[in-house]
Write a protein that holds these residues in place. Structure first.
Motif, short mmCIF file in Angstrom:
data_model
loop_
_atom_site.label_atom_id
_atom_site.label_comp_id
_atom_site.label_asym_id
_atom_site.label_seq_id
_atom_site.Cartn_x
_atom_site.Cartn_y
_atom_site.Cartn_z
N MET A 169 34.33 23.73 10.76
CA MET A 169 33.63 22.80 11.66
C MET A 169 33.49 23.39 13.07
O MET A 169 32.45 23.20 13.72
CB MET A 169 34.38 21.47 11.72
CG MET A 169 34.61 20.79 10.36
SD MET A 169 33.10 20.43 9.49
CE MET A 169 32.48 19.09 10.48
N GLY A 170 34.54 24.04 13.56
CA GLY A 170 34.47 24.64 14.89
C GLY A 170 34.69 23.67 16.03
O GLY A 170 34.09 23.79 17.10
N LEU A 171 35.58 22.69 15.79
CA LEU A 171 36.02 21.76 16.84
C LEU A 171 34.90 20.92 17.45
O LEU A 171 34.87 20.75 18.68
CB LEU A 171 36.73 22.56 17.95
CG LEU A 171 38.25 22.47 18.01
CD1 LEU A 171 38.80 23.47 19.04
CD2 LEU A 171 38.72 21.07 18.36
N ASN A 193 47.17 20.35 19.06
CA ASN A 193 46.74 21.14 17.89
C ASN A 193 46.87 22.62 18.22
O ASN A 193 46.08 23.16 19.02
CB ASN A 193 45.29 20.77 17.53
CG ASN A 193 44.82 21.46 16.27
OD1 ASN A 193 45.49 22.33 15.73
ND2 ASN A 193 43.65 21.07 15.80
N ASN A 249 48.06 22.21 8.97
CA ASN A 249 46.62 22.27 9.15
C ASN A 249 46.03 22.98 7.93
O ASN A 249 46.77 23.38 7.02
CB ASN A 249 46.30 23.05 10.44
CG ASN A 249 44.97 22.63 11.06
OD1 ASN A 249 44.00 22.39 10.35
ND2 ASN A 249 44.94 22.56 12.38
N SER A 250 44.74 23.12 7.88
CA SER A 250 44.14 23.76 6.70
C SER A 250 44.63 25.20 6.58
O SER A 250 45.06 25.82 7.56
CB SER A 250 42.62 23.69 6.77
OG SER A 250 42.14 24.27 7.95
N ASN A 262 36.36 24.23 5.14
CA ASN A 262 35.61 23.81 6.32
C ASN A 262 35.66 24.85 7.41
O ASN A 262 36.64 25.60 7.54
CB ASN A 262 36.11 22.46 6.85
CG ASN A 262 37.23 22.61 7.88
OD1 ASN A 262 36.96 22.81 9.06
ND2 ASN A 262 38.48 22.53 7.42
N LYS A 289 39.97 12.94 16.43
CA LYS A 289 39.52 14.32 16.29
C LYS A 289 40.08 15.13 17.46
O LYS A 289 40.10 14.66 18.60
CB LYS A 289 37.98 14.38 16.32
CG LYS A 289 37.39 15.79 16.38
CD LYS A 289 37.64 16.61 15.13
CE LYS A 289 37.20 18.06 15.27
NZ LYS A 289 37.58 18.89 14.10
N ASN A 309 39.14 27.76 13.08
CA ASN A 309 37.69 27.94 12.92
C ASN A 309 36.90 28.22 14.18
O ASN A 309 35.67 28.10 14.17
CB ASN A 309 37.11 26.69 12.24
CG ASN A 309 37.69 26.47 10.86
OD1 ASN A 309 38.06 27.43 10.20
ND2 ASN A 309 37.79 25.22 10.46
O1 RRO Z 1 37.16 21.59 13.78
C1 RRO Z 1 37.63 22.39 12.93
O2 RRO Z 1 37.00 23.35 12.49
C2 RRO Z 1 39.01 22.24 12.43
C3 RRO Z 1 40.09 22.04 13.25
BR1 RRO Z 1 39.96 21.74 15.08
C4 RRO Z 1 41.38 22.04 12.69
O3 RRO Z 1 42.42 21.89 13.37
N1 RRO Z 1 41.49 22.24 11.36
C5 RRO Z 1 40.42 22.44 10.57
O4 RRO Z 1 40.57 22.61 9.35
N2 RRO Z 1 39.17 22.42 11.12
#
Ligand code: RRO
Length: 311
Positions: A74-76, A127, A193-194, A72, A48, A132
């Motif tokens: 998630m916010g790292l 990255n 990435n997304s 998503n 991650k 997000n």
């Molecule tokens: O954690 C996330 O929200 C996240 C990350 Br770091 C990323 O590089 N790509 C993504 O889709 N979510």
């Protein structure tokens, strides 16, 4: 069916096959990483994205499954880089890719200085494309900032390092990012990435499906396959040969893995489909890939890598 030779090289590291987990997928905790180490046909482990300090990430719900993919925000969330740096120095079951991210250039440099000073000799991935974190742009959409950051990184960093890119949608942007990356000794790009800041609408409830950022989030899964393939192909056509490509995005079948490699991917990572199907997906994808190769008479991935035909 005789087993094909699926061995793959990336940054002088030999992987048993082409498949990786996408960063963020089942790779945040010690337990999840142990599951990956025990997963057959997963050739390497991507951690991650790790930040200077631990983060809990955004408010839930922050992941939503769709018939055609996922969204998503998630916010790292992560345990902080010392945990992951420690993990990759211990893991021996398979090669690792240490993913790092930062909320600022200074953060990134501080983390990478510690990676440089550590005993870790494996691959690192910076990255540049998390969509997000509220208020933080995706660095790799700013070509000037990306060049400046890489100049500062390569002033001291001598270990194998690649970058995770966001999807680009304009041919001029492919030219521009390739011109930046070709000026640095990066090992690989991981693309894509997304697809950032999509919005999924629940019509019945007349509301969004994820809480952070008013429902805006990164899109993954089947719906982004053509975008991912375009990015793999366009970057393969523009990057120095020495820069390998990890294709990420939209893989649900062995045919999709084949398509990524045909577009020029050296390795292929899987995200949304792991969440839908579980870690057994890597066995299924490998079987399906082998069946396609057998049918076409290919013995190794290099027989068809990058060989996509135009009309
Ligand atoms: O954690 C996330 O929200 C996240 C990350 Br770091 C990323 O590089 N790509 C993504 O889709 N979510």
């Amino acid at each position: 069916m005789t087993k094909k030779n699926l061995t793959t090289q990336l940054a002088q590291v030999t992987f048993d096959g082409p498949l990786l987990n996408a960063s963020g997928i089942h790779c945040q905790t010690k337990e999840e990483l142990a599951d990956l180490a025990a997963t057959s046909n997963l050739a390497g482990i991507v951690t991650k994205s790790a930040t200077l300090l631990p983060r809990t990430g955004n408010e839930s719900p922050r992941y939503y499954d769709l018939a055609y993919g996922s969204i998503n925000s998630m916010g790292l969330p992560n345990l902080g880089y010392p945990f992951y740096l420690d993990y990759v120095q211990q893991e021996t079951a398979k090669p690792t890719i240490l993913s790092v991210a930062g909320l600022s250039a200074e953060d990134v440099l501080e983390v990478l200085m510690d990676v440089q000073d550590s005993d870790y000799q494996g691959i690192t991935e910076l990255n540049l494309s998390c969509p997000n974190v509220p208020g933080k742009p995706q660095t790799a959409y700013d070509f000037v900032a990306t060049r400046k950051l890489l100049e500062r990184v390569f002033a001291f960093f001598t270990k194998p390092i690649g970058v995770k890119l966001p999807p680009y949608f304009d041919l001029v942007h492919f030219d521009q990012i390739a011109a930046v990356l070709n000026d640095f000794p990066i090992t690989h790009v991981n693309t894509v990435n997304s697809v950032g800041n999509g919005l999924v609408v629940d019509v019945e409830k007349e509301q969004v499906v994820t809480k952070p950022k008013g429902g805006f989030g990164g899109l993954g899964g089947a719906m982004i396959l053509p975008t991912a393939l375009a990015n793999v192909r366009a970057l393969r056509q523009r990057l120095n040969e020495s820069i390998a490509i990890i294709g990420t995005g939209g893989v649900t079948s062995g045919a999709d893995v084949f398509a990524h490699i045909l577009c020029g991917a050296d390795m292929v990572s899987v995200g949304t489909q792991v969440i839908k199907e579980g870690l057994g997906v890597y066995d299924r994808l490998t079987e399906e890939l082998q069946a396609i190769m057998a049918e076409k008479g290919y013995e190794s991935l290099s027989d068809f890598r990058g060989q996509l035909r135009e009309l």
